[in-house]
Design an enzyme around this catalytic site. Sequence first.
Site, PDB file in Angstrom:
ATOM      1  N   LYS A  53       0.776  -1.124  -0.062  1.00 40.04           N
ATOM      2  CA  LYS A  53      -0.038   0.127  -0.121  1.00 40.04           C
ATOM      3  C   LYS A  53       1.064   1.242   0.014  1.00 40.04           C
ATOM      4  O   LYS A  53       1.775   1.254   0.959  1.00 40.04           O
ATOM      5  CB  LYS A  53      -0.916  -0.012   1.153  1.00 40.04           C
ATOM      6  CG  LYS A  53      -1.975   1.155   1.355  1.00 40.04           C
ATOM      7  CD  LYS A  53      -2.683   0.973   2.448  1.00 40.04           C
ATOM      8  CE  LYS A  53      -3.789   2.020   2.630  1.00 40.04           C
ATOM      9  NZ  LYS A  53      -4.814   1.571   3.854  1.00 40.04           N
ATOM     10  N   SER A  66      -9.461   1.708   2.995  1.00 38.96           N
ATOM     11  CA  SER A  66      -8.758   2.505   2.176  1.00 38.96           C
ATOM     12  C   SER A  66      -7.721   1.722   1.267  1.00 38.96           C
ATOM     13  O   SER A  66      -6.997   2.038   0.379  1.00 38.96           O
ATOM     14  CB  SER A  66      -7.772   3.743   3.055  1.00 38.96           C
ATOM     15  OG  SER A  66      -7.149   2.981   3.966  1.00 38.96           O
ATOM     16  N   SER A  70     -10.072  -0.933   7.017  1.00 36.93           N
ATOM     17  CA  SER A  70      -9.506  -0.502   5.801  1.00 36.93           C
ATOM     18  C   SER A  70      -8.876  -1.669   5.140  1.00 36.93           C
ATOM     19  O   SER A  70      -8.286  -1.547   4.280  1.00 36.93           O
ATOM     20  CB  SER A  70      -8.523   0.949   5.830  1.00 36.93           C
ATOM     21  OG  SER A  70      -9.280   1.981   5.804  1.00 36.93           O
TER      22      SER A  70
END
Length: 441
Positions: free
Chosen positions: A82, A155, A179
């Site tokens: 990420k 996210s 997330s």
Amino acid sequence: MHLIDREALDAVTLGARYRDGSTTPEQAVETALARMAEVEPALNAIACDMADAARAEAATRGADLRAGTDLGPLHGIPVAIKDLIDVAGIPVGYGTRAHPPRIAETDAALVARLRAAGAVILGKTNLLEYAYGVAHPLVGQTNNPHDPARTAGGSSGGSAALVAAGAVPLALGTDTGGSIRIPAAYCGIVGLKPTFGLVPLEGVFPLAQSLDHAGPLARTVADAALLLAALTGQAMPMDPVDPAALRIGVLRAQFPSEAANAPVGALVDACLHRLAGQGAQIWEVTIQGLEEATARLMAILMPEASVIHRDLLPVNPQGYAPGTRRQIEDGFAIPATDYLLARAYQGDLGAAVEAAFDGVDVLVSPSVPFVAPFEDPEIADGGDSELLASAFSNVTGHPSVSIPCGMVDGLPVGLQLTGRRGGDGALLATARAVEALLHGA
């Protein structure tokens, strides 16, 4: 249209293929890069292409294996990261346009652990801006491989989308209110939020330091366990679990309340019925104060996030997405008394959740009360909010995992299982038993 590759190999199988000589890390990386090219830009999942570095790393890992050096189960396995986690020499962009990407000087602690375990870092994945619930309009939403017209969730949507699409077997995400688990549920994969503090966060840009976690996204529970072991530097023993011996606590308050979302709750109930048919004991559990979890989480998250952005925001406020900027500005207005009361609640709820495990082995609910929407919902409290089931374990720090449990209208539904603090291995063992029952493994 969907962008799912159902023939893609999981990490356990890929590792076995390396060792029987039927494929190599070099071939696996080329396959992954080719698959990424097939699904982009439809998914909008990739923040930074690391193809050259990944090829070089794969060549080293392949040569090591052929020379008899084997670093373990992740040796030569491609992993995506990420894009708020530092990878040395690679831009980190945070999903924002508030400032240019920064070149990371060193690997984040968890990336260093992945390299030590032999993993190949394949690339960086898109996310909601600073992991704060809003897609920056110049970055765009990451789309769902089951239906690219819908969101992959956030996210950690880029990580989830690439795993679900079969581009990469494993990816890293972060989870402050769901997330990891929310995009895992939307994309039909496994997403684990470990026990608070179990995975090091040095080199991971924070959202709210009292709530932040990092963890695996994978196609199977076994793969998630392998990745967690590398991230923690600890073996994750998963003793076999007999479904007949399970004591399951159902958090009925976290099931959908709106009629349109009833099929999600019905599917989870059908899964519970199958477990009961194997002899599992099923009880409905009520935890005092649980209904306040999302509101209290926001009372902690928003001021902590605002402090983190206190010096960044004035530099280029127009560079933020309007929704992110509004949330940061609103966080400055939350009274200190609300924050302190929420922190006190954090301790009280943590004790109440831990006490629930005196009577059950695992707490269960839908991961999200609905299937993937077309756009990421605004952060909300009350009703069928996206954080309805996920927020409480960020507040308390308990490990929580989403596993796929079926489909509604062609879209995946996640089953969330939450275990004792520090009981990540036991939780994964339970999740693996449930996974095997639901998917016939």
